[in-house]
Design a protein around this motif. Sequence first.
Motif, PDB file in Angstrom:
ATOM      1  N   LEU A 206      77.135  61.834   8.653  1.00 43.53           N
ATOM      2  CA  LEU A 206      75.744  61.409   8.749  1.00 43.53           C
ATOM      3  C   LEU A 206      75.581  60.098   9.520  1.00 43.53           C
ATOM      4  O   LEU A 206      74.477  59.732   9.887  1.00 43.53           O
ATOM      5  N   SER A 207      76.690  59.363   9.754  1.00 41.80           N
ATOM      6  CA  SER A 207      76.579  58.099  10.485  1.00 41.80           C
ATOM      7  C   SER A 207      76.394  58.319  11.979  1.00 41.80           C
ATOM      8  O   SER A 207      76.045  57.393  12.706  1.00 41.80           O
ATOM      9  N   LEU A 208      76.650  59.524  12.463  1.00 46.79           N
ATOM     10  CA  LEU A 208      76.503  59.828  13.883  1.00 46.79           C
ATOM     11  C   LEU A 208      75.142  60.434  14.163  1.00 46.79           C
ATOM     12  O   LEU A 208      74.641  61.257  13.399  1.00 46.79           O
ATOM     13  N   SER A 209      74.579  60.048  15.286  1.00 46.27           N
ATOM     14  CA  SER A 209      73.335  60.685  15.713  1.00 46.27           C
ATOM     15  C   SER A 209      73.658  62.026  16.358  1.00 46.27           C
ATOM     16  O   SER A 209      74.810  62.328  16.681  1.00 46.27           O
ATOM     17  N   VAL A 210      72.618  62.830  16.555  1.00 48.60           N
ATOM     18  CA  VAL A 210      72.806  64.144  17.176  1.00 48.60           C
ATOM     19  C   VAL A 210      73.439  64.003  18.554  1.00 48.60           C
ATOM     20  O   VAL A 210      74.283  64.813  18.954  1.00 48.60           O
ATOM     21  N   THR A 211      73.066  62.964  19.291  1.00 52.53           N
ATOM     22  CA  THR A 211      73.589  62.801  20.649  1.00 52.53           C
ATOM     23  C   THR A 211      74.995  62.208  20.669  1.00 52.53           C
ATOM     24  O   THR A 211      75.565  62.017  21.747  1.00 52.53           O
ATOM     25  N   GLU A 212      75.548  61.893  19.495  1.00 51.53           N
ATOM     26  CA  GLU A 212      76.940  61.459  19.408  1.00 51.53           C
ATOM     27  C   GLU A 212      77.852  62.556  18.880  1.00 51.53           C
ATOM     28  O   GLU A 212      79.063  62.374  18.820  1.00 51.53           O
ATOM     29  N   GLU A 213      77.258  63.687  18.496  1.00 49.67           N
ATOM     30  CA  GLU A 213      78.055  64.830  18.061  1.00 49.67           C
ATOM     31  C   GLU A 213      78.655  65.520  19.285  1.00 49.67           C
ATOM     32  O   GLU A 213      77.953  65.790  20.259  1.00 49.67           O
ATOM     33  N   LEU A 214      79.935  65.794  19.224  1.00 52.98           N
ATOM     34  CA  LEU A 214      80.613  66.453  20.337  1.00 52.98           C
ATOM     35  C   LEU A 214      81.061  67.843  19.914  1.00 52.98           C
ATOM     36  O   LEU A 214      81.598  68.027  18.818  1.00 52.98           O
TER      37      LEU A 214
ATOM     38  N   SER B 158      76.152  59.414  26.105  1.00 53.23           N
ATOM     39  CA  SER B 158      77.355  59.806  25.352  1.00 53.23           C
ATOM     40  C   SER B 158      78.372  60.482  26.250  1.00 53.23           C
ATOM     41  O   SER B 158      79.578  60.228  26.154  1.00 53.23           O
ATOM     42  N   VAL B 159      77.891  61.342  27.127  1.00 49.65           N
ATOM     43  CA  VAL B 159      78.789  62.024  28.058  1.00 49.65           C
ATOM     44  C   VAL B 159      79.467  61.012  28.979  1.00 49.65           C
ATOM     45  O   VAL B 159      80.679  61.086  29.230  1.00 49.65           O
ATOM     46  N   LEU B 160      78.712  60.061  29.478  1.00 47.71           N
ATOM     47  CA  LEU B 160      79.279  59.025  30.350  1.00 47.71           C
ATOM     48  C   LEU B 160      80.354  58.231  29.616  1.00 47.71           C
ATOM     49  O   LEU B 160      81.447  58.002  30.145  1.00 47.71           O
ATOM     50  N   TRP B 161      80.041  57.805  28.404  1.00 45.45           N
ATOM     51  CA  TRP B 161      80.951  56.941  27.669  1.00 45.45           C
ATOM     52  C   TRP B 161      82.246  57.668  27.320  1.00 45.45           C
ATOM     53  O   TRP B 161      83.346  57.135  27.482  1.00 45.45           O
ATOM     54  N   PHE B 162      82.118  58.907  26.852  1.00 49.23           N
ATOM     55  CA  PHE B 162      83.314  59.671  26.478  1.00 49.23           C
ATOM     56  C   PHE B 162      84.215  59.900  27.683  1.00 49.23           C
ATOM     57  O   PHE B 162      85.422  59.629  27.642  1.00 49.23           O
ATOM     58  N   ASN B 163      83.649  60.393  28.764  1.00 45.59           N
ATOM     59  CA  ASN B 163      84.474  60.779  29.912  1.00 45.59           C
ATOM     60  C   ASN B 163      84.958  59.590  30.721  1.00 45.59           C
ATOM     61  O   ASN B 163      85.917  59.711  31.485  1.00 45.59           O
ATOM     62  N   MET B 164      84.331  58.432  30.528  1.00 49.36           N
ATOM     63  CA  MET B 164      84.833  57.207  31.143  1.00 49.36           C
ATOM     64  C   MET B 164      86.087  56.723  30.418  1.00 49.36           C
ATOM     65  O   MET B 164      87.032  56.256  31.054  1.00 49.36           O
ATOM     66  N   LEU B 165      86.127  56.882  29.085  1.00 52.50           N
ATOM     67  CA  LEU B 165      87.157  56.232  28.282  1.00 52.50           C
ATOM     68  C   LEU B 165      88.195  57.155  27.666  1.00 52.50           C
ATOM     69  O   LEU B 165      89.296  56.707  27.343  1.00 52.50           O
ATOM     70  N   CYS B 166      87.873  58.422  27.481  1.00 54.73           N
ATOM     71  CA  CYS B 166      88.765  59.301  26.722  1.00 54.73           C
ATOM     72  C   CYS B 166      89.295  60.423  27.597  1.00 54.73           C
ATOM     73  O   CYS B 166      88.526  61.183  28.191  1.00 54.73           O
ATOM     74  N   SER B 167      90.618  60.548  27.672  1.00 51.01           N
ATOM     75  CA  SER B 167      91.230  61.623  28.454  1.00 51.01           C
ATOM     76  C   SER B 167      91.685  62.777  27.569  1.00 51.01           C
ATOM     77  O   SER B 167      92.296  63.728  28.058  1.00 51.01           O
ATOM     78  N   ASP B 168      91.400  62.694  26.260  1.00 53.29           N
ATOM     79  CA  ASP B 168      91.765  63.765  25.331  1.00 53.29           C
ATOM     80  C   ASP B 168      90.527  64.598  25.007  1.00 53.29           C
ATOM     81  O   ASP B 168      89.685  64.185  24.197  1.00 53.29           O
ATOM     82  N   PRO B 169      90.381  65.779  25.605  1.00 53.06           N
ATOM     83  CA  PRO B 169      89.164  66.571  25.389  1.00 53.06           C
ATOM     84  C   PRO B 169      89.029  67.116  23.970  1.00 53.06           C
ATOM     85  O   PRO B 169      87.962  67.592  23.592  1.00 53.06           O
ATOM     86  N   LYS B 170      90.096  67.034  23.182  1.00 53.86           N
ATOM     87  CA  LYS B 170      90.033  67.536  21.804  1.00 53.86           C
ATOM     88  C   LYS B 170      89.464  66.501  20.834  1.00 53.86           C
ATOM     89  O   LYS B 170      89.200  66.823  19.671  1.00 53.86           O
ATOM     90  N   ASN B 171      89.274  65.282  21.287  1.00 50.65           N
ATOM     91  CA  ASN B 171      88.840  64.201  20.409  1.00 50.65           C
ATOM     92  C   ASN B 171      87.329  64.253  20.183  1.00 50.65           C
ATOM     93  O   ASN B 171      86.572  63.412  20.691  1.00 50.65           O
TER      94      ASN B 171
ATOM     95  N   LYS C 225      85.811  63.559  17.531  1.00 49.76           N
ATOM     96  CA  LYS C 225      85.393  62.493  16.614  1.00 49.76           C
ATOM     97  C   LYS C 225      85.400  61.129  17.317  1.00 49.76           C
ATOM     98  O   LYS C 225      85.435  60.083  16.669  1.00 49.76           O
ATOM     99  N   PHE C 226      85.342  61.165  18.620  1.00 51.78           N
ATOM    100  CA  PHE C 226      85.442  59.955  19.441  1.00 51.78           C
ATOM    101  C   PHE C 226      84.450  58.879  19.009  1.00 51.78           C
ATOM    102  O   PHE C 226      84.786  57.692  18.926  1.00 51.78           O
ATOM    103  N   PHE C 227      83.202  59.272  18.732  1.00 48.53           N
ATOM    104  CA  PHE C 227      82.163  58.280  18.462  1.00 48.53           C
ATOM    105  C   PHE C 227      82.188  57.735  17.035  1.00 48.53           C
ATOM    106  O   PHE C 227      81.384  56.866  16.703  1.00 48.53           O
ATOM    107  N   GLU C 228      83.093  58.230  16.213  1.00 48.72           N
ATOM    108  CA  GLU C 228      83.241  57.630  14.893  1.00 48.72           C
ATOM    109  C   GLU C 228      83.839  56.232  14.998  1.00 48.72           C
ATOM    110  O   GLU C 228      83.550  55.347  14.196  1.00 48.72           O
ATOM    111  N   THR C 229      84.703  56.035  15.982  1.00 49.28           N
ATOM    112  CA  THR C 229      85.293  54.711  16.245  1.00 49.28           C
ATOM    113  C   THR C 229      85.365  54.506  17.754  1.00 49.28           C
ATOM    114  O   THR C 229      86.435  54.373  18.335  1.00 49.28           O
TER     115      THR C 229
END
Length: 676
Positions: free
Chosen positions: A407-415, A455-468, A470-474
């Motif tokens: 519940l701490s994540l917004s809809v736009t932070e759900e991957l 969210s898409v920009l932030w994830f793909n800028m920083l994370c190279s693991d597409p399985k993650n 739960k990225f936006f939890e931390t």
Amino acid sequence: MTQWERLQQLDTVYSQRAFDLYNRDEFPMEVRHYLAHWIEGQDWERASRDSSQAAFLFQVLLENLDNQFSRFAQEKDSFLLQRNFRRYKQNFQKYQEEPYTLATIINWFLVKEREILNDAELAQQVSTLNIHVCVCVCVCFFVCLFKNMIHCFIWQVMEHSIRCLEEQQDEFDFKYQTHLMDCEAKKMQVEGLQKMLNALDKCRRNFLSDISAMLDAADILCSALIDEELVDWKRRQQKSCIGAPDDTSLEHLEKWFTQIIECMFQLQKFLQKLDELVGKMTYDNDPILVRKPPLKSRVDTLLTHLIKSSFVVETQPSMPQGRGPLVLRTNVQFSVKVRLLYKVSELNHVMKVTVSVNKFRKFNVLGTLSKALNMAESMNGGMVADFRHLTLKDQKVGGGGKGINDLSLSVTEELHRITFQTQFDYQGLSVPLETSSLPVVVVSNSSQQQSAWASVLWFNMLCSDPKNVKFFETSPAATWPQFGEMLSWQFLSCGKRGLDSDQLETLAIKLFGKQQSYDSCKISWTKFSKENLPDTNFTLWVWLDGILTLVKLYLSDLWSDGSIMGFVSKGKERLLLKKKQNGTFLLRFSESIKDGGITFSWVQYANDGTPSVQTVKPFTSTDLKQIALPDILCNFRIMVAENIPVNPLCYLYPNTPKDQAFGKYYSEKTGGKLLM
């Protein structure tokens, strides 16, 4: 130009390879040089399989050597060449009984020459494109090396060896059975049989060693192909989804995967042939019984790894008119394409691909959920399944909550990941295949697309693991070099020009204050997308996205040609303009308008020579819908003494006449409307 002449024009590295190739006795370089045209005009590959053709070419070769010998005899200073050609002819005489062997040797040399030429051409192309030079050349080298081990001379040698094995075994078996029926056999016969068995055993061991050596080479190649080049392609694709101008073509990868997999299947056939030989005859300490099972296991393991890795998402999920790739909206169609990098016609329309969606919220997937991989949906005939009309629909979850999402994540932070599955069944190998898209953000209305794209920009800028997922939890912070590069890609996508160093520095100062270096500065996800900028009611991302939208819809040409300075502080703006002639102006983005605004400022001088900088109220999308910015600049007027309207804008900073800079963009009718 002959192949031989092309070799002589190569760079030092490749010409040295050609020199090293002929640094052996089988086929002299001088013969290759002086008989180049004739040699390249013959079908040596056919002659290596056709004894009569080989015998004919052998005789013509000897005649050509005689003719060249005669030419040297008529020339001065050709004594050594004359002597050498006499010796070459004598050496070739040993192939009188087996001319096809010489044909095989000549064909092998020609093939090796073509490899050198192809490698040189590929290296030139890679150098020109400046795309992953080291990895591509390395992988290409290993692919060519391994493919040629299988498909050229060594393959012929191995096929010849397996035939010899079979012939030796049949001969031994026949003589052994004859010996068993002859009770008066002499000791000499037994010794002869033992020698034959020893030779057969040696031949089997050598053949097994050759396969083991090939598998060693295949291990190296697979590591370079899967762990380096494929991983690098996936990262390039990931960055391209957020605007990076990276090459995401699969042409080379498909070629490499197809070649190496075909080679592995050929090794599998060699091992199956060994099974047939053992079925006919075996003996104590037979090396095939001990060494063949682990070799087969290695082949199967490599094949499975290659085939599983060859199933990829070629085009990531996107809506036709969405904010960008990987942002999807419920009840709106989207498309996605998967590809098998092993290109084989026998599997065309055979492998069915199914699609599903997993995690956090539950979705029903509507549309065509199963498609066959087929070559008709690809420009170059690749094995593709193109899902063009898929739709996500929310499942109702009991209790009216957000399903299993934190519940701490917004809809736009759900991957979420869209998963594709199929079954590979070919040549006795059965492998289940699965691949997934990069994480997508799913929204239910268009107002959420701006946050979803962040969210898409932030994830793909920083994370190279597409399985993650739960990225936006931390979510980690971005360094300024990462963040600045990502922003530059956004402007490149919207206006065909990225941010220059001055524009990036202006933004860095806005975020971090004046620093000697910004490389160690970091910006958090919260500061980027959740906290309002000082003295405003909007976030950094909302401000930047408003400017990007303005550029995309109304200012792309002006941004592309460099007319808009864009990001410049008010203090620096005054400093720049006060050094310029009267009427010099510049265009910059407003810092106070949420949805994007652009303004211009100009310098004017008082009678005593004192400069002052004037600025107009920013123009928004509402204004630019009515009249284009070039026409605004053309028609702009201010009232001077005696209420005379004057256009104070004369030179675009630093010194380009206004009409020269913007004249090509003026509309046919530019009225005299007063704008200030």
